[in-house]
Design an enzyme around this catalytic site. Sequence first.
Site, PDB file in Angstrom:
ATOM      1  CB  CYS A  46      -0.342   9.459   1.522  1.00  0.00           C
ATOM      2  SG  CYS A  46      -1.223   9.432  -0.045  1.00  0.00           S
ATOM      3  CG  HIS A  72       2.713   6.631  -2.582  1.00  0.00           C
ATOM      4  ND1 HIS A  72       2.638   6.355  -1.229  1.00  0.00           N
ATOM      5  CD2 HIS A  72       1.985   7.770  -2.763  1.00  0.00           C
ATOM      6  CE1 HIS A  72       1.900   7.276  -0.630  1.00  0.00           C
ATOM      7  NE2 HIS A  72       1.494   8.139  -1.540  1.00  0.00           N
TER       8      HIS A  72
END
Length: 365
Positions: free
Chosen positions: A83, A319
Site C-alpha cells: 500500500c 484505497h
Amino acid sequence: MRNAVIVQTKRTPIGKKNGMFRNLSPYELAAPILRHLADGIEGNIDDVILGNVTGPGGNVARVSVLEAGLPLSVPGLTLDRQCSAGLEAIRLACHLIQGSAGKCYIAGGVESTSTSPFPARARFSPDKIGDPDMGVAAECVAQKFRISKDKQDEYALVSYQRSWEAFKSAYFAEEIIPIDQWKIDEEFIRERNIEALLKRAKPLFLKENGTVTAANSCGIHDGASAALVMEEETARQLGFKPILRFVDSQVLGVEPSLPGFAPVPTIQELLKRNNVSVEDIDLIEINEAFASKIIACAQELSIPFEKLNVSGGALTIGHPYGASGSILVTRLFYEVQRRKEAKYVLAAIGSGGGIGVAVLFEAVK
C-alpha cells in the site's frame, strides 16, 4: 545536494472495484495522468516510476509510458511496497534527484483491482511470524492500543463529513484528471447515511470483541495518481512554480501483525533526524485504510485531528492500493496552496508486511 520539488500532481477519479473503471487496465488508468504531467516537457522526462500491487505483472510503468505516447527513451520502473508503493515511488524520485541521477521524474502509482488476475492477496509475511489479513491486523492494532468501535466510528464519521465538505467545495476537482465521462469519485455519485451505516455495521474479522467493520474501513478501489518531481533549478528554468520541496524521508519495518502502527516509529525517526516535532508540522496525511490505524497513530504521536487528513481520505473515497500514497501527496500539494501559512507537511502510510513510509516536505513560498 540538489533540491527535489513537486511542481504538479494529478489523480484520476477513484472507482469502486467492479465499478466505473471495471474494464480499464492499469495502463489505461495511468496513461492520462502521464500525458498531462509530461505535456510540453516530454523530452525532459528521465523516468516514470509507478507503484502497483495487484496488476497483471510485467513492467506496468513501461507499458503505461508507451500507452501515454511518451518518448520511447523514457524507460519506466514499476515497484511494489504494497500500500505504500505510490509514496515510495515519489520518495525514490526525490532521492534520485538529490543524488544527481536525473532532473525530472513522473512518480506515483496505479491500481486496477477490477482487472487483477489474482483471486487472493500476496503473502505479507512467513507463517512462522504470522501473516494476518489487513482487517485482522487492524483488529490487532485496535486491541493493542485499546481503540473501541465507538472511537473508530466517531473518526469514520468525521472523515466522511470532511470528504463531502471538500467535494462540495470543489477541492477534489482541482486534483482530478477526468477519465472518459467520469469526473468525480464514484463515492460522490450518491451520498450515504453514514451514521446509520456505522450503527448497523457488524465486526467483520473477529466474532468476539470485534471492532473493525465495513463502515469504519476502506473499500477496494481502482485509480491512479502521480506527481511531476523535478530538480528545483531545472523546474524554474522550464517555467514551473515549485510547491513542495522534499526535505527527507524514512522507511521502517514493524511486526507484520501491526501494519497500522508502522507510521508511528517511521514518523518519529524522520522528525527526530530533522529536529522538528509534530507541533512544527502544519498538515499530515496518513492513509485511512482503517479508522483504528488513524486513531492509533494520532494517539501515539499526539497529532491533533485538526491537522490530520483535513479533507477526509480513503475511508470515503477509497484505497486503490498502489496509488494511495501518491494521492496523499496530491492532497498536500493542493492543500498548502489554500493554506498560505503552512510550512511543513508530511505524508505517511503503513502497508502489508508491517512497513511504514513517511515523507517530509516544506511548502515553497
